[in-house]
Write a protein that holds these residues in place. Structure first.
Motif, PDB file in Angstrom:
ATOM      1  N   UNK A  28      41.898  38.191  31.929  1.00 42.50           N
ATOM      2  CA  UNK A  28      40.955  39.281  31.672  1.00 42.50           C
ATOM      3  C   UNK A  28      39.942  39.453  32.806  1.00 42.50           C
ATOM      4  N   UNK A  29      39.977  38.555  33.777  1.00 40.97           N
ATOM      5  CA  UNK A  29      39.018  38.612  34.880  1.00 40.97           C
ATOM      6  C   UNK A  29      39.275  39.824  35.765  1.00 40.97           C
ATOM      7  N   UNK A  30      40.548  40.087  36.054  1.00 40.18           N
ATOM      8  CA  UNK A  30      40.908  41.203  36.929  1.00 40.18           C
ATOM      9  C   UNK A  30      42.319  41.661  36.623  1.00 40.18           C
ATOM     10  N   UNK A  31      42.530  42.955  36.692  1.00 36.12           N
ATOM     11  CA  UNK A  31      43.865  43.504  36.473  1.00 36.12           C
ATOM     12  C   UNK A  31      44.831  43.101  37.584  1.00 36.12           C
ATOM     13  N   UNK A  32      44.306  42.598  38.701  1.00 35.93           N
ATOM     14  CA  UNK A  32      45.152  42.214  39.829  1.00 35.93           C
ATOM     15  C   UNK A  32      45.826  40.865  39.627  1.00 35.93           C
ATOM     16  N   UNK A  33      45.387  40.089  38.662  1.00 39.51           N
ATOM     17  CA  UNK A  33      45.910  38.735  38.475  1.00 39.51           C
ATOM     18  C   UNK A  33      47.247  38.791  37.725  1.00 39.51           C
ATOM     19  N   UNK A  34      48.312  38.357  38.408  1.00 43.22           N
ATOM     20  CA  UNK A  34      49.636  38.289  37.786  1.00 43.22           C
ATOM     21  C   UNK A  34      49.977  36.877  37.324  1.00 43.22           C
ATOM     22  N   UNK A  47      39.032  24.668  41.504  1.00 41.75           N
ATOM     23  CA  UNK A  47      39.372  25.975  42.063  1.00 41.75           C
ATOM     24  C   UNK A  47      40.461  26.611  41.209  1.00 41.75           C
ATOM     25  N   UNK A  48      40.737  27.866  41.513  1.00 42.43           N
ATOM     26  CA  UNK A  48      41.826  28.600  40.867  1.00 42.43           C
ATOM     27  C   UNK A  48      42.653  29.265  41.962  1.00 42.43           C
ATOM     28  N   UNK A  49      43.953  29.059  41.910  1.00 42.06           N
ATOM     29  CA  UNK A  49      44.861  29.747  42.821  1.00 42.06           C
ATOM     30  C   UNK A  49      45.436  30.941  42.078  1.00 42.06           C
ATOM     31  N   UNK A  50      45.177  32.126  42.600  1.00 44.62           N
ATOM     32  CA  UNK A  50      45.553  33.365  41.918  1.00 44.62           C
ATOM     33  C   UNK A  50      46.660  34.062  42.697  1.00 44.62           C
ATOM     34  N   UNK A  51      47.663  34.525  41.976  1.00 40.23           N
ATOM     35  CA  UNK A  51      48.777  35.240  42.597  1.00 40.23           C
ATOM     36  C   UNK A  51      48.762  36.690  42.121  1.00 40.23           C
ATOM     37  N   UNK A  52      49.043  37.579  43.056  1.00 36.53           N
ATOM     38  CA  UNK A  52      48.987  39.008  42.762  1.00 36.53           C
ATOM     39  C   UNK A  52      50.108  39.730  43.496  1.00 36.53           C
ATOM     40  N   UNK A  53      50.464  40.897  42.980  1.00 37.72           N
ATOM     41  CA  UNK A  53      51.526  41.692  43.585  1.00 37.72           C
ATOM     42  C   UNK A  53      51.062  42.396  44.844  1.00 37.72           C
ATOM     43  N   UNK A  54      49.753  42.656  44.936  1.00 36.02           N
ATOM     44  CA  UNK A  54      49.175  43.328  46.096  1.00 36.02           C
ATOM     45  C   UNK A  54      48.042  42.478  46.654  1.00 36.02           C
ATOM     46  N   UNK A  55      47.702  42.653  47.926  1.00 41.50           N
ATOM     47  CA  UNK A  55      46.573  41.903  48.480  1.00 41.50           C
ATOM     48  C   UNK A  55      45.272  42.295  47.787  1.00 41.50           C
ATOM     49  N   UNK A  56      44.384  41.322  47.602  1.00 38.66           N
ATOM     50  CA  UNK A  56      43.112  41.563  46.922  1.00 38.66           C
ATOM     51  C   UNK A  56      41.967  41.123  47.827  1.00 38.66           C
ATOM     52  N   UNK A  57      40.801  41.648  47.566  1.00 34.59           N
ATOM     53  CA  UNK A  57      39.612  41.250  48.303  1.00 34.59           C
ATOM     54  C   UNK A  57      39.174  39.885  47.776  1.00 34.59           C
TER      55      UNK A  57
END
Length: 401
Positions: A28-34, A47-57
């Motif tokens: 729920x933090x960001x729609x970019x998080x897959x 820490x948290x390692x986040x994976x996304x389909x597109x590059x994020x800021x």
């Protein structure tokens, strides 16, 4: 596998025992998080390692992650897990139950977090629902209702749902009553299809999809006075909806699911006593069926509030919520039911009076019927020949079995 990975350091490490509280909020933090994974070391989440389909800021993402962790998770006081019941049975849970059901045509994925169910699932769902109602009527005089699917937005607002669980909200809307709007819609979307731009032609948000059944009950009794000479027990079964962002295949977590809910309304002591009596009867039923699981003190997924951590701590400390969890895999359980005490919260919010004693006290019990059936099948298998005699006999005469 999502191609982009972002490493987000927490401002200050969080004790590892709070990792589940981070996990239940991360999507729920960001729609970019897959996808994501927590980085743990020396008993702390670092820490948290986040994976996304597109590059994020990474700066924006780090701000959002730390904002949620700092407000909702870090302030939570330590409350050791407390079990109030554990089944004496230890069953070997079968793997691949959902696949077996799908291969047999008993379940079919219908969309994100949505599963169509057929036999023998349907008959088992009816069996467990009827069994719960029968168990309830052993000790209580019960009123049963069937509520509409939609619930008034004002009812959820009155309940305080907006401030507690904004992540689960689903508004129902429609096109404006205007011939120009209808014609523009037909012309624009007939060939191009539907996208979010259609919302500009909508405006009515008077109704929502209900997250559970009990809000229907409190809305029904709004502004009324219930007599103080007896406990009032209301039950209903219906479709409920909670958006949870990430849905794994199986029936453990659904967007669209069925709840059997029971609401107790009366004096504080009699509501607490009713919750305890019914809860113990449910434990006895689970033991009788030979199911493995336990019941523990739980808390609701409060999100994004200024007092989130305080509410979670109070809920656990005062034991306002118990969760019945059944095994669905090795070292994996799912909550199939909850037993809750609201004190006078909904009595005050909805103006429900208890004779001359002020706002009514209330509690509720809810069962996720798909989860309950799925946990049973995980433990006993999909072949009726392997089921307990009481269940096999109970579903006889119901369609398809």
């Amino acid at each position: 596998m999502t191609p982009f990975s972002t490493h987000v350091d927490l401002h200050t490490p969080v004790p590892e025992h709070l990792a589940p509280e981070i996990e239940r909020r991360m999507f729920f933090v960001s729609r970019d998080i897959d996808a994501f994974e927590l980085v743990v070391g020396d008993g702390e989440v670092r820490a948290v390692v986040i994976r996304s389909a597109e590059p994020v800021d990474p700066v924006v993402l780090a701000d959002k992650v730390n904002r949620v962790v700092d407000s909702d998770v870090r302030p939570q006081r330590p409350t050791p897990a407390k079990s109030v019941w554990r089944s004496p049975h230890r069953r070997e849970v079968r793997e691949g139950t959902f696949t077996l059901l799908a291969d047999a045509g008993a379940v079919s994925e219908a969309g994100q977090g949505q599963v169509a169910v057929g036999e023998p699932f349907l008959s088992l769902l009816e069996y467990f629902d009827r069994t719960v109602k029968k168990l309830l009527r052993q000790n209580f005089q019960v009123s049963e209702y069937r509520y509409p699917t939609l619930i008034s937005t004002r009812a959820l607002e009155t309940a305080g749902y907006f401030g507690s669980f904004p992540q689960h909200l689903m508004f129902v809307t429609r096109l404006h009553n205007d011939i120009d709007v209808y014609q523009e819609f037909q012309e624009k979307y007939a060939g191009a299809g539907i996208d979010s731009g259609v919302l500009g032609s909508c405006g009515n948000v008077d109704y929502c999809l209900p997250p559970t059944m009990c809000y229907h009950t409190f809305h029904q009794y709004s502004g009324r006075e219930v007599s103080a000479d007896r406990l009032h027990v209301v039950t209903a079964r219906g479709k409920s909806f909670r958006y949870e962002s990430d849905y794994a295949t199986t029936l453990e977590r659904l967007w669209d699911f069925t709840i059997r809910e029971i609401v107790f309304m009366g004096a504080r002591d009699e509501v607490l006593s009713a919750r305890e009596t019914f809860m113990r009867n449910v434990f006895a039923l689970v033991e009788e069926l030979g199911l493995s699981g336990f019941c523990e003190v739980g808390n609701d997924p409060f999100f994004c509030g200024t007092d989130t951590s305080q509410r979670i701590w109070s809920q656990r400390l005062l034991e306002l919520k118990y969760e019945l969890r059944l095994d669905v895999g090795p070292d994996r359980t799912v909550a199939v039911g909850s037993f809750n005490f609201h004190d006078d919260l909904f009595g005050r919010n909805f103006g429900i009076q208890h004779g001359t004693d002020g706002p009514v006290r209330s509690g509720c019990v809810g069962f996720g019927l798909e989860r309950l059936v799925y946990a049973f099948l995980c433990q006993y298998g999909v072949d009726p020949e392997g089921w307990p005699t009481a269940v096999r006999t109970g579903v006889e005469g119901l369609s398809g079995v």
